[in-house]
Design a protein around this motif. Structure first.
Motif, PDB file in Angstrom:
ATOM      1  N   HIS A 114     -49.977  48.095 -61.168  1.00 15.52           N
ATOM      2  CA  HIS A 114     -49.213  48.999 -60.219  1.00 15.52           C
ATOM      3  C   HIS A 114     -50.414  49.179 -59.010  1.00 15.52           C
ATOM      4  O   HIS A 114     -49.488  49.136 -57.799  1.00 15.52           O
ATOM      5  CB  HIS A 114     -49.132  50.422 -60.789  1.00 15.52           C
ATOM      6  CG  HIS A 114     -47.929  50.419 -61.920  1.00 15.52           C
ATOM      7  ND1 HIS A 114     -46.608  50.202 -61.278  1.00 15.52           N
ATOM      8  CD2 HIS A 114     -47.641  50.746 -62.908  1.00 15.52           C
ATOM      9  CE1 HIS A 114     -45.585  50.185 -62.424  1.00 15.52           C
ATOM     10  NE2 HIS A 114     -46.337  50.429 -63.450  1.00 15.52           N
ATOM     11  N   ARG A 115     -51.367  49.545 -59.148  1.00 18.26           N
ATOM     12  CA  ARG A 115     -52.568  49.385 -58.016  1.00 18.26           C
ATOM     13  C   ARG A 115     -52.233  47.970 -57.137  1.00 18.26           C
ATOM     14  O   ARG A 115     -52.291  48.164 -56.108  1.00 18.26           O
ATOM     15  CB  ARG A 115     -53.819  49.660 -58.518  1.00 18.26           C
ATOM     16  CG  ARG A 115     -54.072  51.031 -58.842  1.00 18.26           C
ATOM     17  CD  ARG A 115     -55.651  51.222 -59.177  1.00 18.26           C
ATOM     18  NE  ARG A 115     -56.281  50.479 -59.735  1.00 18.26           N
ATOM     19  CZ  ARG A 115     -56.432  50.593 -60.970  1.00 18.26           C
ATOM     20  NH1 ARG A 115     -56.415  51.795 -61.574  1.00 18.26           N
ATOM     21  NH2 ARG A 115     -57.491  49.703 -61.656  1.00 18.26           N
TER      22      ARG A 115
ATOM     23  N   LEU B 210     -49.888  46.075 -56.964  1.00 15.90           N
ATOM     24  CA  LEU B 210     -48.552  45.857 -56.123  1.00 15.90           C
ATOM     25  C   LEU B 210     -48.650  46.988 -54.981  1.00 15.90           C
ATOM     26  O   LEU B 210     -47.990  46.608 -54.124  1.00 15.90           O
ATOM     27  CB  LEU B 210     -47.376  46.273 -57.197  1.00 15.90           C
ATOM     28  CG  LEU B 210     -46.983  45.328 -58.180  1.00 15.90           C
ATOM     29  CD1 LEU B 210     -45.886  45.762 -59.371  1.00 15.90           C
ATOM     30  CD2 LEU B 210     -46.620  43.916 -57.512  1.00 15.90           C
ATOM     31  N   ASP B 211     -48.842  48.012 -55.070  1.00 14.43           N
ATOM     32  CA  ASP B 211     -49.170  49.027 -54.042  1.00 14.43           C
ATOM     33  C   ASP B 211     -50.224  48.434 -52.743  1.00 14.43           C
ATOM     34  O   ASP B 211     -49.927  48.428 -51.755  1.00 14.43           O
ATOM     35  CB  ASP B 211     -50.057  50.379 -54.500  1.00 14.43           C
ATOM     36  CG  ASP B 211     -48.989  51.099 -55.365  1.00 14.43           C
ATOM     37  OD1 ASP B 211     -47.872  50.791 -55.391  1.00 14.43           O
ATOM     38  OD2 ASP B 211     -49.379  52.102 -56.096  1.00 14.43           O
ATOM     39  N   LYS B 212     -51.164  47.527 -53.442  1.00 14.10           N
ATOM     40  CA  LYS B 212     -52.008  47.175 -52.246  1.00 14.10           C
ATOM     41  C   LYS B 212     -51.298  45.839 -51.581  1.00 14.10           C
ATOM     42  O   LYS B 212     -51.326  45.762 -50.574  1.00 14.10           O
ATOM     43  CB  LYS B 212     -53.163  46.456 -53.023  1.00 14.10           C
ATOM     44  CG  LYS B 212     -54.051  47.520 -53.453  1.00 14.10           C
ATOM     45  CD  LYS B 212     -55.741  47.414 -52.878  1.00 14.10           C
ATOM     46  CE  LYS B 212     -56.519  48.568 -53.511  1.00 14.10           C
ATOM     47  NZ  LYS B 212     -57.229  49.388 -52.726  1.00 14.10           N
TER      48      LYS B 212
ATOM     49  N   ARG C  45     -48.166  45.826 -51.165  1.00 10.05           N
ATOM     50  CA  ARG C  45     -46.880  46.365 -50.141  1.00 10.05           C
ATOM     51  C   ARG C  45     -47.686  46.910 -49.082  1.00 10.05           C
ATOM     52  O   ARG C  45     -47.203  46.791 -47.899  1.00 10.05           O
ATOM     53  CB  ARG C  45     -46.056  47.583 -50.958  1.00 10.05           C
ATOM     54  CG  ARG C  45     -45.233  47.084 -51.800  1.00 10.05           C
ATOM     55  CD  ARG C  45     -44.342  48.314 -52.175  1.00 10.05           C
ATOM     56  NE  ARG C  45     -43.906  48.042 -53.529  1.00 10.05           N
ATOM     57  CZ  ARG C  45     -44.576  48.782 -54.452  1.00 10.05           C
ATOM     58  NH1 ARG C  45     -45.457  49.677 -54.553  1.00 10.05           N
ATOM     59  NH2 ARG C  45     -44.007  48.330 -55.839  1.00 10.05           N
ATOM     60  N   ASP C  46     -48.793  47.581 -49.093  1.00  2.93           N
ATOM     61  CA  ASP C  46     -49.754  48.034 -47.933  1.00  2.93           C
ATOM     62  C   ASP C  46     -49.944  47.072 -47.140  1.00  2.93           C
ATOM     63  O   ASP C  46     -49.669  47.157 -45.789  1.00  2.93           O
ATOM     64  CB  ASP C  46     -50.887  48.775 -48.494  1.00  2.93           C
ATOM     65  CG  ASP C  46     -50.423  50.260 -49.227  1.00  2.93           C
ATOM     66  OD1 ASP C  46     -49.283  50.567 -49.133  1.00  2.93           O
ATOM     67  OD2 ASP C  46     -51.312  50.701 -49.834  1.00  2.93           O
TER      68      ASP C  46
END
Length: 125
Positions: free
Chosen positions: A64-65, A67-69, A71-72
């Motif tokens: 999840h971390r 994927l968040d990175k 996306r950012d």
């Protein structure tokens, strides 16, 4: 002879009792050993299960971390490309002649690189 027979029977009886005590001690020791081994295996199974659950949880959090990175970073890249597009459009509107000359120079440079790499590719064979 009677004394001798009685003595032999007593010895055999004593020997049989000693063997029975040794067998009982061995059986008790084996039973305790099996019990201890069973407890150890149960503990190892429990610890392995806990470790696997922890690993799965940490892997999920890491995913999840990540994927968040992504996306950012994707959002930042989109913003930068929009800014670059706007800046290029503004430059072309204010300096149309320089823009055409710059584009021609870049095109000529790229063609020179392609020609150079094409020649080197043929020489290496």
């Amino acid at each position: 002879m009677i004394t001798s027979d009685k003595s032999v029977r007593d010895e055999f009886s004593t020997l049989a009792q000693t063997a029975e005590r040794a067998a009982n001690t061995a059986r008790d020791g084996i039973g305790q050993g099996l019990h201890d081994m069973s407890n150890g295996l149960e503990h190892a199974r429990s610890e392995t299960g806990n470790a696997l659950r922890q690993l799965a949880s940490e892997s999920d959090a890491l995913l999840h971390r990540g994927l968040d990175k992504v996306r950012d970073a994707s959002g930042q890249l989109r913003d930068k490309s929009l800014h670059a597009r706007d800046a290029a459009s503004t430059y072309i509107q204010h300096e149309p002649m320089k823009s055409v000359l710059l584009a021609a120079a870049v095109g000529a440079g790229l063609m020179a690189l392609v020609a150079l790499f094409s020649r080197n590719g043929h020489n290496g064979r």
